[in-house]
Design a protein around this motif. Sequence first.
Motif, short mmCIF file in Angstrom:
data_model
loop_
_atom_site.label_atom_id
_atom_site.label_comp_id
_atom_site.label_asym_id
_atom_site.label_seq_id
_atom_site.Cartn_x
_atom_site.Cartn_y
_atom_site.Cartn_z
N LEU A 196 7.58 -18.08 16.38
CA LEU A 196 6.81 -18.08 15.13
C LEU A 196 7.69 -17.67 13.95
CD1 LEU A 196 3.49 -16.45 16.39
CD2 LEU A 196 3.83 -18.85 15.77
N GLU A 197 8.57 -16.70 14.17
CA GLU A 197 9.44 -16.24 13.09
C GLU A 197 10.43 -17.32 12.67
OE1 GLU A 197 9.36 -13.42 11.37
OE2 GLU A 197 7.66 -12.58 12.46
N SER A 198 10.68 -18.29 13.53
CA SER A 198 11.64 -19.36 13.22
C SER A 198 10.98 -20.57 12.56
CB SER A 198 12.36 -19.81 14.49
OG SER A 198 11.46 -20.52 15.35
N ARG A 199 9.64 -20.57 12.49
CA ARG A 199 8.91 -21.71 11.94
C ARG A 199 8.58 -21.48 10.46
NH1 ARG A 199 10.22 -25.54 15.05
NH2 ARG A 199 11.91 -24.05 15.26
N GLU A 200 8.25 -22.57 9.78
CA GLU A 200 7.75 -22.48 8.40
C GLU A 200 6.23 -22.38 8.46
OE1 GLU A 200 9.46 -22.08 5.66
OE2 GLU A 200 11.34 -22.15 6.81
N LEU A 201 5.73 -21.18 8.26
CA LEU A 201 4.30 -20.93 8.37
C LEU A 201 3.72 -20.55 7.01
CD1 LEU A 201 4.37 -18.74 11.62
CD2 LEU A 201 4.18 -21.22 11.44
N CYS A 202 2.39 -20.51 6.93
CA CYS A 202 1.70 -20.16 5.67
C CYS A 202 1.37 -18.67 5.64
CB CYS A 202 0.45 -21.01 5.51
SG CYS A 202 0.79 -22.76 5.30
N ASN A 203 2.41 -17.85 5.86
CA ASN A 203 2.29 -16.39 5.79
C ASN A 203 1.08 -15.88 6.56
OD1 ASN A 203 3.09 -13.79 5.02
ND2 ASN A 203 1.78 -13.82 3.21
N PRO A 204 1.04 -16.12 7.85
CA PRO A 204 -0.16 -15.74 8.63
C PRO A 204 -0.20 -14.25 8.95
CG PRO A 204 1.49 -16.61 10.10
CD PRO A 204 2.06 -16.73 8.71
N TYR A 205 -1.38 -13.77 9.29
CA TYR A 205 -1.51 -12.48 9.95
C TYR A 205 -1.05 -12.68 11.39
CZ TYR A 205 -3.77 -8.79 12.69
OH TYR A 205 -4.01 -7.77 13.56
N ILE A 206 -0.19 -11.78 11.88
CA ILE A 206 0.23 -11.83 13.28
C ILE A 206 -0.03 -10.46 13.90
CG2 ILE A 206 2.14 -12.18 14.90
CD1 ILE A 206 3.47 -13.99 12.86
N GLY A 207 -0.81 -10.44 14.96
CA GLY A 207 -1.10 -9.21 15.66
C GLY A 207 -0.58 -9.27 17.08
N LEU A 208 -0.03 -8.15 17.56
CA LEU A 208 0.55 -8.09 18.90
C LEU A 208 -0.18 -7.06 19.74
CD1 LEU A 208 2.87 -8.82 20.92
CD2 LEU A 208 4.17 -6.94 19.88
N LEU A 209 -0.50 -7.43 20.98
CA LEU A 209 -1.15 -6.53 21.92
C LEU A 209 -0.25 -5.34 22.26
CD1 LEU A 209 -3.52 -6.15 24.07
CD2 LEU A 209 -1.95 -7.30 25.67
N GLY A 210 -0.86 -4.17 22.37
CA GLY A 210 -0.14 -3.02 22.89
C GLY A 210 0.28 -2.01 21.85
N PRO A 211 0.80 -0.86 22.29
CA PRO A 211 1.19 0.22 21.39
C PRO A 211 2.50 -0.08 20.66
CG PRO A 211 1.71 0.82 23.65
CD PRO A 211 0.97 -0.48 23.72
N ALA A 212 2.85 0.82 19.74
CA ALA A 212 4.06 0.63 18.93
C ALA A 212 5.32 0.57 19.78
CB ALA A 212 4.15 1.76 17.90
N GLN A 213 5.37 1.39 20.83
CA GLN A 213 6.56 1.39 21.69
C GLN A 213 6.75 0.03 22.35
OE1 GLN A 213 6.38 4.24 24.86
NE2 GLN A 213 8.46 3.80 25.60
#
Length: 351
Positions: free
Chosen positions: A260-277
Amino acid sequence: MPNTSSHHFYHLLARWLPLKDAANWVLGAVIDTRGSVYRKTGALMLLSDAGDQLGLLSGGCLESDLLLQARKVIALGKSRRLIYDATDEDNIAWRLGIGCGGAAEIVLHPCTAQNQYLHLPQVFSHLQQQQACEYHLAIDDARADFMPCLRAFSQRQHGRVHSSGTGQQLSTLINPVPHLLVLGSGIDLIPVCQLANTLGWRVTLADARLNEGKRAHFPADIETQTVAVTGLDAAFLQQVDAVVIAHHNMELDAVAIAYLESRELCNPYIGLLGPAQRKAQVLAMKGLTEAQLRYPVSGPMGLALGGDLPESIALSVLAECHARLFGSSALPLGAVAQNEFTALANRVVNS
């Protein structure tokens, strides 16, 4: 299949299109407000002489009278302008017992084949392609046009009335529904998809491990793709407004973020499962740091609402996602009102 519970204009149009020639229709629009009202300038709804009411121009208290007024528009073939003022004892809004205490001016226009249905079928076609439209509705007669534009889910973005070469017109942005991409197919993602679907959002579930047994547990009317994120093409990703990454597999999550970071996107919200660590570990697997991310990744995703069941987590995640998309602070409304009052008081003192 249109979402029959959503009041988003996209879903209203989806329900209206098959019925547009089965009855006579009127388009209603809020063109001015004063004080506290439920809907703001630019709000739209459709009414018919068969009793259909698609959408709301108030909290539900004006719609019975609006239907009566719409039938008059249809019978006479003429537009009408109405003022509902809850502060005026002689106004019908007072007699209806409206509790908001404000005033709204509404225009009702015939919506017929003769005026190209005010270009609403074409607007719907663009919304289907995840493209917004700047909609221009004449105030004095039943005319409209539109211009395709970039979607922008900014908070409280209302319409405005202004003068044009042919008189006054209402200009309002009609966005498509937000498009949520869910990467993963675990049982904890079922309420995420259910809640987003209830909100009227477009939902796509994508996972190379998705099978018929897993699919059966998710809402029937969401989109599914049995592919890894790397199998999603560029045109599809351009239509995505938010991504929830929850493969329950660190390698798959790392691949998803890197792709996703390598694509040209429309500034989406990206959420990742799990804690900060876990987020730090996932980024490290692809040699990424926070500073290198083109699109910020929320991890842990969600707001601190309390609760640890999948349904509570789904509410937390989509609350943060909703706030991000619509440019909101996610503060309690009481705190927002107090901040606005304080800012106003400061301006008065300093003026």
